[in-house]
Design a protein around this motif. Structure first.
Motif, PDB file in Angstrom:
ATOM      1  N   CYS A 142       1.765   2.618   6.955  1.00  0.00           N
ATOM      2  CA  CYS A 142       2.691   3.757   6.924  1.00  0.00           C
ATOM      3  C   CYS A 142       3.455   3.812   8.240  1.00  0.00           C
ATOM      4  N   THR A 143       4.770   3.915   8.167  1.00  0.00           N
ATOM      5  CA  THR A 143       5.567   3.981   9.393  1.00  0.00           C
ATOM      6  C   THR A 143       5.600   5.411   9.933  1.00  0.00           C
ATOM      7  N   LYS A 180      11.135   3.657  12.445  1.00  0.00           N
ATOM      8  CA  LYS A 180      11.249   3.077  11.107  1.00  0.00           C
ATOM      9  C   LYS A 180      10.431   1.801  10.946  1.00  0.00           C
ATOM     10  N   THR A 181       9.864   1.324  12.035  1.00  0.00           N
ATOM     11  CA  THR A 181       9.149   0.050  11.986  1.00  0.00           C
ATOM     12  C   THR A 181       7.688   0.170  12.400  1.00  0.00           C
ATOM     13  N   ALA A 182       7.439   0.903  13.483  1.00  0.00           N
ATOM     14  CA  ALA A 182       6.070   1.037  13.994  1.00  0.00           C
ATOM     15  C   ALA A 182       5.192   1.743  12.965  1.00  0.00           C
ATOM     16  N   ASP A 192       6.411  11.312   9.331  1.00  0.00           N
ATOM     17  CA  ASP A 192       7.151  12.481   9.786  1.00  0.00           C
ATOM     18  C   ASP A 192       7.904  13.156   8.637  1.00  0.00           C
ATOM     19  N   ALA A 193       8.288  12.372   7.632  1.00  0.00           N
ATOM     20  CA  ALA A 193       9.066  12.908   6.507  1.00  0.00           C
ATOM     21  C   ALA A 193       8.196  13.577   5.447  1.00  0.00           C
ATOM     22  N   TRP A 225       0.836  -1.190   0.000  1.00  0.00           N
ATOM     23  CA  TRP A 225       0.000   0.000   0.000  1.00  0.00           C
ATOM     24  C   TRP A 225       0.877   1.249   0.000  1.00  0.00           C
ATOM     25  N   PRO A 226       0.588   2.245  -0.837  1.00  0.00           N
ATOM     26  CA  PRO A 226       1.342   3.505  -0.766  1.00  0.00           C
ATOM     27  C   PRO A 226       1.204   4.097   0.638  1.00  0.00           C
ATOM     28  N   ALA A 227       2.321   4.469   1.227  1.00  0.00           N
ATOM     29  CA  ALA A 227       2.289   4.951   2.612  1.00  0.00           C
ATOM     30  C   ALA A 227       1.408   6.189   2.751  1.00  0.00           C
ATOM     31  N   LEU A 228       1.555   7.129   1.815  1.00  0.00           N
ATOM     32  CA  LEU A 228       0.841   8.402   1.881  1.00  0.00           C
ATOM     33  C   LEU A 228       0.387   8.806   0.489  1.00  0.00           C
ATOM     34  N   ALA A 229      -0.782   9.383   0.411  1.00  0.00           N
ATOM     35  CA  ALA A 229      -1.290   9.890  -0.870  1.00  0.00           C
ATOM     36  C   ALA A 229      -2.120  11.139  -0.603  1.00  0.00           C
ATOM     37  N   ILE A 230      -1.889  12.157  -1.419  1.00  0.00           N
ATOM     38  CA  ILE A 230      -2.645  13.407  -1.281  1.00  0.00           C
ATOM     39  C   ILE A 230      -3.559  13.540  -2.495  1.00  0.00           C
TER      40      ILE A 230
END
Length: 275
Positions: free
Chosen positions: A69-70, A104-106, A75-76, A53-58
């Motif tokens: 998403c980690t 980096k994992t949670a 945060d980045a 799954w894409p971590a983030l999408a706008i």
């Protein structure tokens, strides 16, 4: 920690490949809690990472955050300049007070599903009107607000075999002015109270109370309140039985800090001077 009762690990790549849920199953995303203590009732892990799954999408309406998403990925995120509430992302990520290995994992979804009162991803997504999309075990989807998804200390709306897919945050919520307050009993300790307030273009003050309470509590005050009105509204909305109690803070103190931090937020957003 080794999970020596696990006899199989499934690696589905699509929803259609998700195995039929059976007793002894567990979803595996980050696994930071799953591998932190014995899980003697588990026999199979269903690894979600191969779903990719894409971590983030706008989109033109939402910021969509995948359950996988980690914290470091969130945060980045580079946010548009008109997202006035963007600082909340960094503030809530740092409310974990966790090592870079955990970051980096949670996962965001793991923090929501654990449903701990101090879960900072619960604080962030609830305050920004986040809506959960749940893949139901029997097929189909369900949407529910984050504030309603978490029902108590380590309790949520998921039924057996349900899977949290993503959280969508409306762009309108990200464009509101916001204020953040958090306190712990000790430096590096778990949040004992974490409050987020926001003010929209119609001057509606929205306050989200977490960590001090067993579940997220939200107040919406259309008429900008004075200090007494805010205090009264909190007392009516948050009864004493809703304040959390553990080694990180007793209910009386959590209630006191909730009232204090709420007034600081009110003063900041309404440019008032706290008494």
């Amino acid at each position: 920690m080794d999970l020596n009762t696990i006899t199989a690990v499934a690696h589905p790549q699509t929803r259609a490949q998700l195995p039929v849920w059976t007793p002894g199953d567990a979803w595996l995303a980050g696994g930071t809690w799953l591998f932190s203590e014995p899980q003697v009732r588990l026999t199979r892990l269903i690894d979600l990472t191969d779903l990719k799954w894409p971590a983030l999408a706008i989109t033109d309406r939402h910021l969509s955050i995948a359950a996988t998403c980690t914290i470091s990925q969130l945060d980045a995120l580079t946010c548009p300049t008109d997202w006035l509430a963007a600082p909340l992302i960094s503030q809530c990520c740092r409310a974990f007070l966790a090592s870079f290995k955990i970051w980096k994992t949670a996962t965001v979804g793991g923090n929501l599903c654990m449903a701990l009162p101090a879960g900072p991803m619960i604080s962030l997504t609830a305050a920004l009107d986040g809506v959960c999309t749940i893949w139901k075990a029997g097929g189909g989807e369900q949407t529910i607000s984050v504030a309603e998804f978490v029902t108590g200390n380590q309790s949520n709306r998921l039924s057996s075999g349900d899977l949290l897919r993503q959280v969508d945050i409306p762009l309108a919520a990200l464009k509101r002015r916001s204020a953040f307050r958090q306190i712990s009993l000790a430096s590096g300790g778990r949040s004992a109270a974490l409050l987020i307030g926001s003010l929209d273009s119609a001057d509606v003050l929205k306050l989200t109370v977490t960590a001090s309470t067993v579940r997220p509590i939200q107040l919406s005050l259309p008429k900008p309140p004075d200090a007494n009105a805010l205090r009264t509204a909190i007392a009516e909305k948050i009864t004493d039985d809703l304040y959390h109690s553990d080694i990180h803070g007793k209910p009386f103190w959590r209630k006191h800090m909730t009232l204090r931090l709420a007034e600081e937020i009110r003063a900041e957003l309404l440019d008032a001077t706290p008494p």
